[in-house]
Design a protein around this motif. Structure first.
Motif, PDB file in Angstrom:
ATOM      1  N   ALA A   1      20.909  59.431  13.970  1.00 30.86           N
ATOM      2  CA  ALA A   1      20.828  58.373  14.990  1.00 30.86           C
ATOM      3  C   ALA A   1      19.687  57.408  14.658  1.00 30.86           C
ATOM      4  CB  ALA A   1      20.615  58.989  16.372  1.00 30.86           C
ATOM      5  N   LYS A   2      18.594  57.956  14.174  1.00 33.37           N
ATOM      6  CA  LYS A   2      17.445  57.101  13.847  1.00 33.37           C
ATOM      7  C   LYS A   2      17.776  56.190  12.671  1.00 33.37           C
ATOM      8  CE  LYS A   2      12.579  56.975  12.645  1.00 33.37           C
ATOM      9  NZ  LYS A   2      12.536  56.077  11.498  1.00 33.37           N
ATOM     10  N   VAL A   3      18.354  56.770  11.628  1.00 33.06           N
ATOM     11  CA  VAL A   3      18.686  55.971  10.440  1.00 33.06           C
ATOM     12  C   VAL A   3      19.713  54.892  10.812  1.00 33.06           C
ATOM     13  CG1 VAL A   3      19.720  56.068   8.141  1.00 33.06           C
ATOM     14  CG2 VAL A   3      18.014  57.761   8.804  1.00 33.06           C
TER      15      VAL A   3
ATOM     16  N   ASP B   1      19.950  53.495  13.725  1.00 36.37           N
ATOM     17  CA  ASP B   1      19.177  52.459  14.425  1.00 36.37           C
ATOM     18  C   ASP B   1      18.541  51.487  13.435  1.00 36.37           C
ATOM     19  OD1 ASP B   1      19.646  53.358  16.986  1.00 36.37           O
ATOM     20  OD2 ASP B   1      17.671  54.274  17.255  1.00 36.37           O
ATOM     21  N   GLU B   2      18.003  52.013  12.342  1.00 41.53           N
ATOM     22  CA  GLU B   2      17.321  51.141  11.379  1.00 41.53           C
ATOM     23  C   GLU B   2      18.324  50.160  10.768  1.00 41.53           C
ATOM     24  OE1 GLU B   2      14.409  51.253  11.917  1.00 41.53           O
ATOM     25  OE2 GLU B   2      13.587  53.275  12.042  1.00 41.53           O
ATOM     26  N   ALA B   3      19.546  50.628  10.514  1.00 37.65           N
ATOM     27  CA  ALA B   3      20.589  49.713  10.032  1.00 37.65           C
ATOM     28  C   ALA B   3      20.818  48.633  11.080  1.00 37.65           C
ATOM     29  CB  ALA B   3      21.876  50.473   9.755  1.00 37.65           C
ATOM     30  N   GLY B   4      20.882  49.050  12.348  1.00 37.54           N
ATOM     31  CA  GLY B   4      21.056  48.093  13.441  1.00 37.54           C
ATOM     32  C   GLY B   4      19.908  47.085  13.489  1.00 37.54           C
ATOM     33  N   HIS B   5      18.675  47.562  13.309  1.00 37.69           N
ATOM     34  CA  HIS B   5      17.520  46.656  13.321  1.00 37.69           C
ATOM     35  C   HIS B   5      17.668  45.605  12.230  1.00 37.69           C
ATOM     36  CE1 HIS B   5      14.833  49.961  15.312  1.00 37.69           C
ATOM     37  NE2 HIS B   5      15.883  49.633  16.027  1.00 37.69           N
ATOM     38  N   GLY B   6      18.110  46.056  11.051  1.00 40.31           N
ATOM     39  CA  GLY B   6      18.328  45.103   9.957  1.00 40.31           C
ATOM     40  C   GLY B   6      19.341  44.045  10.376  1.00 40.31           C
TER      41      GLY B   6
ATOM     42  N   GLU C   1      14.126  50.896  20.938  1.00 38.76           N
ATOM     43  CA  GLU C   1      14.634  51.973  20.091  1.00 38.76           C
ATOM     44  C   GLU C   1      13.521  52.643  19.286  1.00 38.76           C
ATOM     45  OE1 GLU C   1      19.001  49.928  19.818  1.00 38.76           O
ATOM     46  OE2 GLU C   1      17.849  50.061  17.981  1.00 38.76           O
ATOM     47  N   GLU C   2      12.494  51.871  18.942  1.00 38.62           N
ATOM     48  CA  GLU C   2      11.390  52.435  18.153  1.00 38.62           C
ATOM     49  C   GLU C   2      10.662  53.535  18.921  1.00 38.62           C
ATOM     50  OE1 GLU C   2      11.108  52.044  15.171  1.00 38.62           O
ATOM     51  OE2 GLU C   2      11.590  50.004  14.572  1.00 38.62           O
ATOM     52  N   SER C   3      10.645  53.405  20.230  1.00 40.01           N
ATOM     53  CA  SER C   3       9.945  54.402  21.013  1.00 40.01           C
ATOM     54  C   SER C   3      10.573  55.786  20.792  1.00 40.01           C
ATOM     55  CB  SER C   3       9.996  53.987  22.475  1.00 40.01           C
ATOM     56  OG  SER C   3       9.412  54.979  23.257  1.00 40.01           O
ATOM     57  N   PHE C   4      11.902  55.825  20.746  1.00 38.33           N
ATOM     58  CA  PHE C   4      12.606  57.068  20.406  1.00 38.33           C
ATOM     59  C   PHE C   4      12.186  57.548  19.005  1.00 38.33           C
ATOM     60  CE2 PHE C   4      16.686  57.612  17.793  1.00 38.33           C
ATOM     61  CZ  PHE C   4      16.643  59.001  17.748  1.00 38.33           C
ATOM     62  N   HIS C   5      12.090  56.623  18.055  1.00 37.09           N
ATOM     63  CA  HIS C   5      11.733  57.003  16.677  1.00 37.09           C
ATOM     64  C   HIS C   5      10.367  57.665  16.616  1.00 37.09           C
ATOM     65  CE1 HIS C   5      14.540  53.589  15.087  1.00 37.09           C
ATOM     66  NE2 HIS C   5      15.154  54.477  15.827  1.00 37.09           N
ATOM     67  N   GLN C   6       9.422  57.054  17.325  1.00 37.15           N
ATOM     68  CA  GLN C   6       8.064  57.588  17.260  1.00 37.15           C
ATOM     69  C   GLN C   6       7.976  58.953  17.943  1.00 37.15           C
ATOM     70  OE1 GLN C   6       4.899  55.547  19.309  1.00 37.15           O
ATOM     71  NE2 GLN C   6       3.428  56.085  17.728  1.00 37.15           N
TER      72      GLN C   6
END
Ligand SMILES: [Fe+2]
Ligand SMILES: [Fe+2]
Lengths: 308, 114
Positions: free
Chosen positions: A67-69, A71-76, A154-159
């Motif tokens: 899910a995190k990875v 999200d990073e695609a989504g951020h891009g 979304e970053e808050s979940f990542h951290q």
């Protein structure tokens, strides 16, 4: 009012600049460069963590990491979309990345050697990203600021997921705790480097601050990050690898040691441990995906012909 | 600063970009999401896709991974029409017509809520 005056008036009034507004060429090109680098970083940033998806220690951790990875695609994608409002195309930005003419954050040129690296990346790398991106939600360019609002949520979940990995490891066996300490030792300095050169050596800062693209300086953000992170390391019972780190009651901040700037510039210039692999992997993924893009285009053409 | 790579000494900062290339040939779509029942669709961004079905699927994956929407629209970006930016002055003029606003009328309090 001339277009220049109108632009300045909007900036002064803390209003956002929107895509169809007149803007100085330098403002446009600074944003294209910065948003593209940011987008590339999100996309390349999938690699160090993607590397651990098959080896995550449980199904639960695997689902979280995927899910995190994703999200990073989504951020891009949010960011390429923001860049495109400035009159560039996503595929041309990507081509510049593939040709090595565009860069991405140096942090992703370090390898992920153990599972603790995944915890440390969430905690420190996403933590540093949040420090910066929270500032960017107040950026003067509307589409960039809006993309940052989405990303920060979304970053808050990542951290948090990263810090939780670290908590579990630090409560575990001595070997697990040692693994956590080792990861912190390797990622601490590169994380501080994420904030860039000292303000005194930072070439673009002044103009970017005037245009309110950037609202807080590199050194201030770095200090914020250190102040936030030290107590978190203490809670884990881990030692930050900096003998000069100490609380300074007069400043009300932590003092910390000097970054190895030679290493910093070496990695920026392309000689970090993973620069070549990261780019080769990205180019490879694009080339190997060619048939998917071709098939999708052929399918779309066939359907359109049938409908006509 | 995070994700911004500094220009190394001796390096060229400006990279030329041009907009005349179209490498994937996929059109751009604007994405609108209705966050929940009772409110309108709101523009959230854009994406590239070869056809409307793929655009919808991508929009769902990119913009609604955490229940941000109950409905998604995609519209080809070339189908969005807008006034030229210079026409912005006309919005300012409309602002000046205060007599269109309820607040520009003084009604005594005794009259009650109006
Ligand atoms: Fe991200
Ligand atoms: Fe992240």
């Amino acid at each position: 009012m001339t277009p220049e005056e109108r632009f300045q008036a909007l900036i002064d009034a803390e209003e956002k600049i929107e895509p169809t507004d007149w803007m100085p060429e330098g403002y446009r090109s600074t944003l294209i460069r910065q948003i593209a680098q940011h987008a590339h970083s999100e996309v390349i940033g999938m690699q160090p963590e993607g590397n651990w998806i098959t080896r995550a220690p449980s199904l639960h951790r695997k689902a979280i990491l995927m899910a995190k990875v994703q999200d990073e695609a989504g951020h891009g994608l949010y960011l390429y979309s923001a860049a495109e409002t400035l009159g560039v195309r996503r595929d041309e930005l990507q081509e510049l990345l593939h040709q090595g003419k565009h860069k991405y954050s140096s942090i992703f040129n370090y390898p992920t050697l153990s599972w603790a690296d995944i915890g440390t990346i969430g905690w420190l790398v996403d933590g540093a990203a949040i420090t910066n991106q929270v500032m960017l939600t107040r950026c003067s360019y509307g589409p960039y600021a809006r993309a940052m609002v989405r990303i920060c949520k979304e970053e808050s979940f990542h951290q948090r997921q990263g810090y939780e990995i670290m908590m579990r490891l630090c409560e575990g066996t001595p070997e697990q705790k040692a693994m956590a300490q080792d990861a912190l030792n390797r990622w601490w300095w590169p994380s501080l480097m994420m904030f860039g050169p000292h303000d005194t050596d930072s070439t673009h800062t002044e103009q970017s601050m005037e245009w309110k693209i950037k609202r807080v300086s590199n050194d201030e953000l770095r200090q914020q990050f250190v102040d936030m992170t030290v107590p978190q390391a203490e809670y884990l019972g881990l030692t930050i690898p900096d003998p000069e780190l100490r609380w300074n009651p007069e400043r009300g901040h932590y003092d910390f040691g000097e970054i190895d700037w030679d290493e910093f510039w070496r990695v920026v210039k392309g000689f970090g441990p993973m620069n070549r692999d990261r780019l080769a992997h990205k180019v490879n993924a694009w080339e190997e995906g060619a048939w998917v893009r071709e098939a999708a285009a052929a399918h779309a053409a066939k359907k359109a012909a049938r409908a006509a | 600063m995070t994700y911004e790579v500094p220009v190394a000494p001796g390096e060229k900062a400006e990279i030329e970009t041009s907009t005349d290339r179209d490498l994937d040939g996929w059109p751009m779509w604007e994405v609108f999401v209705r966050a929940r029942r009772g409110i309108s669709h709101v523009h959230v961004g854009s994406l590239h896709a070869p056809d409307p079905e793929t655009a919808l699927e991508n929009a769902r994956d990119v913009y609604t991974r955490r229940g941000e929407g109950v409905s998604v629209w995609v519209v080809p970006s070339v189908e969005i029409h807008a006034f030229e930016p210079e026409a912005a002055e006309e919005y300012v003029e409309a602002n000046e017509k205060v007599y269109r606003l309820a607040t520009s009328y003084d009604i005594p309090e005794e009259v009650g809520h109006m």
